[in-house]
Scaffold this motif. Structure first.
Motif, short mmCIF file in Angstrom:
data_model
loop_
_atom_site.label_atom_id
_atom_site.label_comp_id
_atom_site.label_asym_id
_atom_site.label_seq_id
_atom_site.Cartn_x
_atom_site.Cartn_y
_atom_site.Cartn_z
N SER A 158 9.11 0.30 -0.29
CA SER A 158 8.55 -0.20 -1.54
C SER A 158 8.33 0.93 -2.53
O SER A 158 7.61 1.89 -2.24
N ARG A 159 8.92 0.82 -3.71
CA ARG A 159 8.67 1.78 -4.78
C ARG A 159 7.31 1.52 -5.41
O ARG A 159 6.70 2.41 -5.97
N GLU A 160 6.82 0.30 -5.30
CA GLU A 160 5.56 -0.09 -5.93
C GLU A 160 4.35 0.25 -5.06
O GLU A 160 3.27 0.53 -5.57
N TRP A 161 4.50 0.24 -3.75
CA TRP A 161 3.36 0.40 -2.84
C TRP A 161 3.54 1.62 -1.93
O TRP A 161 3.68 1.49 -0.72
#
Length: 140
Positions: free
Chosen positions: A78-81
């Motif tokens: 995950s790039r977001e998390w």
């Protein structure tokens, strides 16, 4: 002789089709019930699997609706998390919601994710292999 070849191919194809030699396509269906935190996988109406899952927390609700997976990645982070591992990811929304494996087994069976559908890692490869892109996925 050239004219007979297409006719022969057509006749052979018709015979194979008539005798069922053409492979049938199985209808796969994935249903996720957020109220029970369960995923059911069925083939041609027969239930094959029923596993506990973890969907989104209230602040990160997993969307309801009918979806069709459009992207699959065996090894995704995950790039977001914080580069969280998302093995055997099956993406079903363009916002990044996916069905994927997790090592956070203690949270399986209750909402705990940021919107994805987590499944215990031992089962994730089976779901990944059994759910081709375009398979109907229903969340309620």
């Amino acid at each position: 002789m050239r004219l007979l070849r297409p006719v022969a191919v057509t006749i052979v194809a018709a015979i194979l089709f008539a005798f069922g030699a053409v492979p049938a396509f199985a209808v796969i269906l994935v249903e996720i019930d957020k109220s029970t935190q369960r995923m059911t996988v069925s083939q041609d109406g027969a239930q094959l699997y029923n596993w506990p899952v973890s969907t989104g927390l209230r602040a990160y609700d997993t969307p309801n609706g009918s979806f069709k997976p459009f992207r699959m990645e065996k090894e995704h982070f995950s790039r977001e998390w914080d580069d969280a591992p998302m093995p055997h990811s099956i993406f079903f929304t363009t916002r990044g919601h996916a069905i994927h494996g997790t090592e956070h087994k203690r949270n399986i069976g209750r909402p705990a994710s940021h919107g994805c559908v987590r499944i215990a890692s031992p089962f994730a490869p089976e779901v990944y292999e059994f759910t081709p892109m375009g398979t109907p996925v229903y969340l309620r």
